[in-house]
Write an enzyme that holds these catalytic residues in place. Structure first.
Site, PDB file in Angstrom:
ATOM      1  N   ASP A  72      -0.210  -7.341   3.706  1.00  0.00           N
ATOM      2  CA  ASP A  72      -1.599  -7.753   3.775  1.00  0.00           C
ATOM      3  C   ASP A  72      -2.018  -9.160   3.891  1.00  0.00           C
ATOM      4  OD1 ASP A  72      -0.618  -8.306   1.206  1.00  0.00           O
ATOM      5  OD2 ASP A  72      -1.982  -6.796   0.050  1.00  0.00           O
ATOM      6  N   ASN A 141      -4.461  -2.234 -11.574  1.00  0.00           N
ATOM      7  CA  ASN A 141      -5.384  -0.998 -11.432  1.00  0.00           C
ATOM      8  C   ASN A 141      -4.408   0.077 -10.859  1.00  0.00           C
ATOM      9  OD1 ASN A 141      -5.590  -2.147  -8.808  1.00  0.00           O
ATOM     10  ND2 ASN A 141      -7.960  -1.878  -8.784  1.00  0.00           N
ATOM     11  N   HIS A 143      -3.343  -0.507  -7.764  1.00  0.00           N
ATOM     12  CA  HIS A 143      -3.010  -0.769  -6.137  1.00  0.00           C
ATOM     13  C   HIS A 143      -1.745  -1.249  -5.662  1.00  0.00           C
ATOM     14  CE1 HIS A 143      -4.832  -5.058  -6.663  1.00  0.00           C
ATOM     15  NE2 HIS A 143      -3.486  -5.208  -5.928  1.00  0.00           N
ATOM     16  N   GLU A 148      -7.081  -0.157  -2.867  1.00  0.00           N
ATOM     17  CA  GLU A 148      -7.399  -0.051  -4.096  1.00  0.00           C
ATOM     18  C   GLU A 148      -7.569   1.259  -4.406  1.00  0.00           C
ATOM     19  OE1 GLU A 148      -7.677  -2.455  -5.752  1.00  0.00           O
ATOM     20  OE2 GLU A 148      -8.905  -4.330  -4.939  1.00  0.00           O
TER      21      GLU A 148
END
Ligand code: GLP
Length: 253
Positions: A72, A141, A143, A148
């Protein structure tokens, strides 16, 4: 179909985690010098990259035929920005090993047409023969890459919005949270699932809940890394803190 069995290795420290992961890369490049590596950024893989640099300097590993694809990149961001993942990868790894610069692929954070950029990235991965080994970190979280919570499990490389919690977590590298780009270009969940081997690394108590939910909770879009339970060849390498909330028994090293 039998449920794939994930391999979970719990090590004593962050440095050992890096050594274990680097050994798996070394073995792969020994068996397949032109392997395609999927690479991650963040603080988690830094010990892996440091170990790979050491191996390279001591001629224990050869990257000259290796092809790399990063997961990414922020969007928008200039490659010259010291917070770009392009810069991170060159600083931590590429500049110190004998990888051919033409074999390095990082999504362009300044692409004029980000949708076309993502499509051609997918095409390039396909042309390279797919990813042999994908290294992943994990967000607090759950991800993976910049997928996400809520990311479709079949998603491909695309433009994504960052969660507020991710912006806050990543703001430690920027002057302020306002300076963190709000979007990113990220390989998709489907793209990651096509890698032939996936290694997820996690270290520290902050990751413990995400790790517990990823390994022992249901497979759900709410915890993107939980999809790895369905991957046929996936290894989690965790330090004790990251593994501290797991209920099941796993290999301890
Ligand atoms: C970023 C990256 C992820 C990485 C995550 C965790 O959001 N896009 O690929 O896994 O942060 O970062 P860290 O390893 O610094 O905890």
């Amino acid at each position: 179909m039998n449920k794939p069995v994930m391999k979970v290795i719990i090590v004593g420290s962050y440095l050992e985690m890096g050594e274990r992961a680097a050994k798996l890369v070394q073995q792969l490049l020994h068996d397949k010098p032109n392997a395609v590596l999927g690479l991650a950024t963040g603080s988690t893989p830094e010990s892996t990259y440091a170990e790979l640099v050491r191996m390279s300097q001591e001629k224990q590993i050869d990257f000259s035929h290796t092809v790399t694809f990063n997961l990414d990149e922020y969007y928008p961001i200039a490659r010259s920005n010291s917070q770009s993942y392009w810069d991170f990868m060159h600083d931590k790894l590429f500049r110190h090993i004998n990888v051919n610069p033409q074999h390095i692929h990082v999504l362009h954070g300044e692409a004029q047409d980000p949708v076309a950029e993502c499509a051609s990235y997918e095409e390039a991965i396909g042309k390279a023969g797919g990813i042999d080994l994908q290294i992943l970190g994990i967000g607090n979280n759950g991800h993976i890459a910049f997928n996400e919570p809520g990311s479709p499990l079949t998603s491909r490389t695309r433009v994504v919005q960052l969660d507020e919690s991710t912006i806050q977590a990543n703001s430690r590298y920027f002057s302020s949270a306002e300076d963190v780009p709000k979007q990113a270009l990220s390989m998709g969940m489907g793209t990651i699932m096509e890698a032939r081997h996936v290694i997820l690394l996690a270290s520290g108590a902050k990751k413990a809940d995400a790790i517990r939910q990823s390994l022992e909770g249901p497979v759900t879009e709410a915890i993107p890394a939980s999809i790895l339970q369905q991957h046929p060849n996936c290894t989690f390498i965790l330090d004790r803190e990251a593994a501290s909330l797991l209920k099941n028994t796993y290999e301890q090293v």
